[in-house]
Design a protein around this motif. Structure first.
Motif, PDB file in Angstrom:
ATOM      1  N   PHE A  47       0.834  -1.199   0.000  1.00 40.70           N
ATOM      2  CA  PHE A  47       0.000   0.000   0.000  1.00 40.70           C
ATOM      3  C   PHE A  47       0.868   1.248   0.000  1.00 40.70           C
ATOM      4  O   PHE A  47       0.534   2.254  -0.632  1.00 40.70           O
ATOM      5  CB  PHE A  47      -0.941  -0.008   1.210  1.00 40.70           C
ATOM      6  CG  PHE A  47      -2.227  -0.757   0.990  1.00 40.70           C
ATOM      7  CD1 PHE A  47      -2.280  -1.864   0.152  1.00 40.70           C
ATOM      8  CD2 PHE A  47      -3.387  -0.372   1.632  1.00 40.70           C
ATOM      9  CE1 PHE A  47      -3.457  -2.567  -0.055  1.00 40.70           C
ATOM     10  CE2 PHE A  47      -4.582  -1.058   1.432  1.00 40.70           C
ATOM     11  CZ  PHE A  47      -4.624  -2.154   0.582  1.00 40.70           C
ATOM     12  N   GLN A  50       2.071   1.877  -3.456  1.00 41.62           N
ATOM     13  CA  GLN A  50       1.002   2.372  -4.312  1.00 41.62           C
ATOM     14  C   GLN A  50       0.603   3.809  -3.988  1.00 41.62           C
ATOM     15  O   GLN A  50      -0.208   4.410  -4.691  1.00 41.62           O
ATOM     16  CB  GLN A  50      -0.237   1.460  -4.179  1.00 41.62           C
ATOM     17  CG  GLN A  50      -0.048   0.054  -4.693  1.00 41.62           C
ATOM     18  CD  GLN A  50       0.056  -0.017  -6.202  1.00 41.62           C
ATOM     19  OE1 GLN A  50      -0.568   0.771  -6.910  1.00 41.62           O
ATOM     20  NE2 GLN A  50       0.838  -0.960  -6.702  1.00 41.62           N
ATOM     21  N   PHE A  52      -0.938   4.763  -1.134  1.00 42.57           N
ATOM     22  CA  PHE A  52      -2.257   4.731  -0.504  1.00 42.57           C
ATOM     23  C   PHE A  52      -2.285   5.375   0.881  1.00 42.57           C
ATOM     24  O   PHE A  52      -3.299   5.348   1.570  1.00 42.57           O
ATOM     25  CB  PHE A  52      -2.749   3.279  -0.372  1.00 42.57           C
ATOM     26  CG  PHE A  52      -3.093   2.617  -1.679  1.00 42.57           C
ATOM     27  CD1 PHE A  52      -3.183   3.347  -2.861  1.00 42.57           C
ATOM     28  CD2 PHE A  52      -3.316   1.246  -1.734  1.00 42.57           C
ATOM     29  CE1 PHE A  52      -3.503   2.723  -4.063  1.00 42.57           C
ATOM     30  CE2 PHE A  52      -3.648   0.623  -2.929  1.00 42.57           C
ATOM     31  CZ  PHE A  52      -3.736   1.360  -4.097  1.00 42.57           C
ATOM     32  N   TYR A  54      -2.446   8.195   3.788  1.00 38.65           N
ATOM     33  CA  TYR A  54      -3.111   9.484   3.987  1.00 38.65           C
ATOM     34  C   TYR A  54      -3.133   9.740   5.487  1.00 38.65           C
ATOM     35  O   TYR A  54      -4.081   9.369   6.180  1.00 38.65           O
ATOM     36  CB  TYR A  54      -4.532   9.460   3.417  1.00 38.65           C
ATOM     37  CG  TYR A  54      -5.298  10.762   3.596  1.00 38.65           C
ATOM     38  CD1 TYR A  54      -4.908  11.904   2.906  1.00 38.65           C
ATOM     39  CD2 TYR A  54      -6.393  10.829   4.444  1.00 38.65           C
ATOM     40  CE1 TYR A  54      -5.598  13.094   3.069  1.00 38.65           C
ATOM     41  CE2 TYR A  54      -7.087  12.016   4.618  1.00 38.65           C
ATOM     42  CZ  TYR A  54      -6.693  13.152   3.920  1.00 38.65           C
ATOM     43  OH  TYR A  54      -7.374  14.325   4.089  1.00 38.65           O
ATOM     44  N   THR A 130      -7.806   6.443  -0.691  1.00 36.23           N
ATOM     45  CA  THR A 130      -7.065   6.581  -1.940  1.00 36.23           C
ATOM     46  C   THR A 130      -7.669   7.673  -2.815  1.00 36.23           C
ATOM     47  O   THR A 130      -8.838   8.024  -2.676  1.00 36.23           O
ATOM     48  CB  THR A 130      -7.064   5.250  -2.693  1.00 36.23           C
ATOM     49  OG1 THR A 130      -8.432   4.848  -2.918  1.00 36.23           O
ATOM     50  CG2 THR A 130      -6.356   4.162  -1.899  1.00 36.23           C
ATOM     51  N   GLU A 213      -8.857   0.031  -6.841  1.00 38.64           N
ATOM     52  CA  GLU A 213      -8.402   1.410  -6.995  1.00 38.64           C
ATOM     53  C   GLU A 213      -8.025   1.676  -8.457  1.00 38.64           C
ATOM     54  O   GLU A 213      -8.363   2.732  -9.017  1.00 38.64           O
ATOM     55  CB  GLU A 213      -7.199   1.665  -6.083  1.00 38.64           C
ATOM     56  CG  GLU A 213      -6.446   2.961  -6.341  1.00 38.64           C
ATOM     57  CD  GLU A 213      -7.172   4.224  -5.924  1.00 38.64           C
ATOM     58  OE1 GLU A 213      -6.640   5.316  -6.151  1.00 38.64           O
ATOM     59  OE2 GLU A 213      -8.292   4.126  -5.360  1.00 38.64           O
TER      60      GLU A 213
END
Length: 270
Positions: A47, A50, A52, A54, A130, A213
């Motif tokens: 993740f 990628q 992802f 936050y 995402t 996603e």
């Protein structure tokens, strides 16, 4: 109907003796626990790769094989890229940390605990905030069968519209999510984002999140083109889902990610 000749998938080689990933077997519950924890860490690192992350948002869980009423998850306020074996936490359905020194993400506990408790067959679950998934979730629309990738989710995901946009911090807030996950591997929580679950492995749950996603990105790009897409016929979409959308295929896809992580991120095992 294809004759798989005893194989789980058409992608498994018929010829013997070839190098190919095979599902693991375990001689002890301790061995299986370590395997699940390692792959949970790997999913968190995937993740991170990628993008992802936050802030502290985002949570991945996998059941403990010996104590299925408990689940392992990433610690609160630790970046996906810094999750490792030593900082995973074991949590119960009440949100109590049973093992580990870090706190649990409240929203993660509320969503995941409800799903795990309501569906004993679900082994793992993933959620992250995402860019494309969150944007697509604002539309309140399902993934349309307009690409082969999208067919993996055809009739195998749901839209959750209840309490759309409200952060899940109260125990009852996860109940609608739990109800929605009956018999599907993914959900689009309106005005919130994506969730995936697996009855097979954390690897499958993680890969299908990455794939979902990507599908959201594709669908938004197609919509931005302003040209109506050509839809895949329902029978062909189901055929594709059967062969490219199974739990096993999600697990198999993740093996390429795992092998790369093992080589590049040895600190995962600290």
């Amino acid at each position: 109907m294809l004759d798989l000749k005893g194989r789980v998938s058409i992608y498994q080689p018929e010829q013997e003796g070839l190098i190919f990933p095979y599902e693991p077997s375990f001689e002890s519950v301790e061995e299986e626990r370590r395997h699940r924890k390692e792959r949970l860490v790997g999913a968190c690192r995937a993740f991170a790769q990628q993008g992802f992350d936050y802030g502290f948002a985002g949570h991945l869980t996998v059941r403990d094989p010996e104590r299925p009423e408990l689940y392992w998850t990433n610690p609160m306020a630790i970046h996906f890229d810094k999750v490792k074996m030593s900082n995973l936490i074991l949590v119960d359905h009440e949100g109590n940390v049973i093992e580990g020194t870090h706190a649990v993400n409240r929203a993660g506990f509320v969503l995941h605990a409800n799903v795990h408790e309501a569906h004993p067959d679900i082994i793992a679950m993933c959620h992250a905030h995402t860019v494309y998934g969150t944007a697509y979730a604002a539309l309140g629309r399902p993934i349309e069968p307009i690409t082969q990738d999208a067919c993996a989710f055809f009739e195998d995901h749901v839209i959750i519209g209840d309490e759309a946009g409200a952060v899940a911090v109260e125990n009852h807030a996860g109940s609608n999510v739990a109800t929605a996950f009956k018999g599907v591997k993914a959900a689009i929580h309106q005005n919130h984002g994506l969730l995936t679950a697996s009855r097979h492995s954390i690897e499958a749950a993680a890969f299908w999140f990455i794939a979902l996603e990507r599908c959201c990105q594709q669908q938004l790009a197609i919509a931005a083109a302003g040209i109506p897409p050509i839809y895949i016929r329902e029978d062909r979409a189901r055929y594709s889902r059967e062969h490219v959308g199974s739990e096993y295929i999600g697990w198999l896809h993740f093996q390429t990610i795992w092998d790369q992580l093992v080589q590049d991120c040895p600190d995962m095992f600290d």
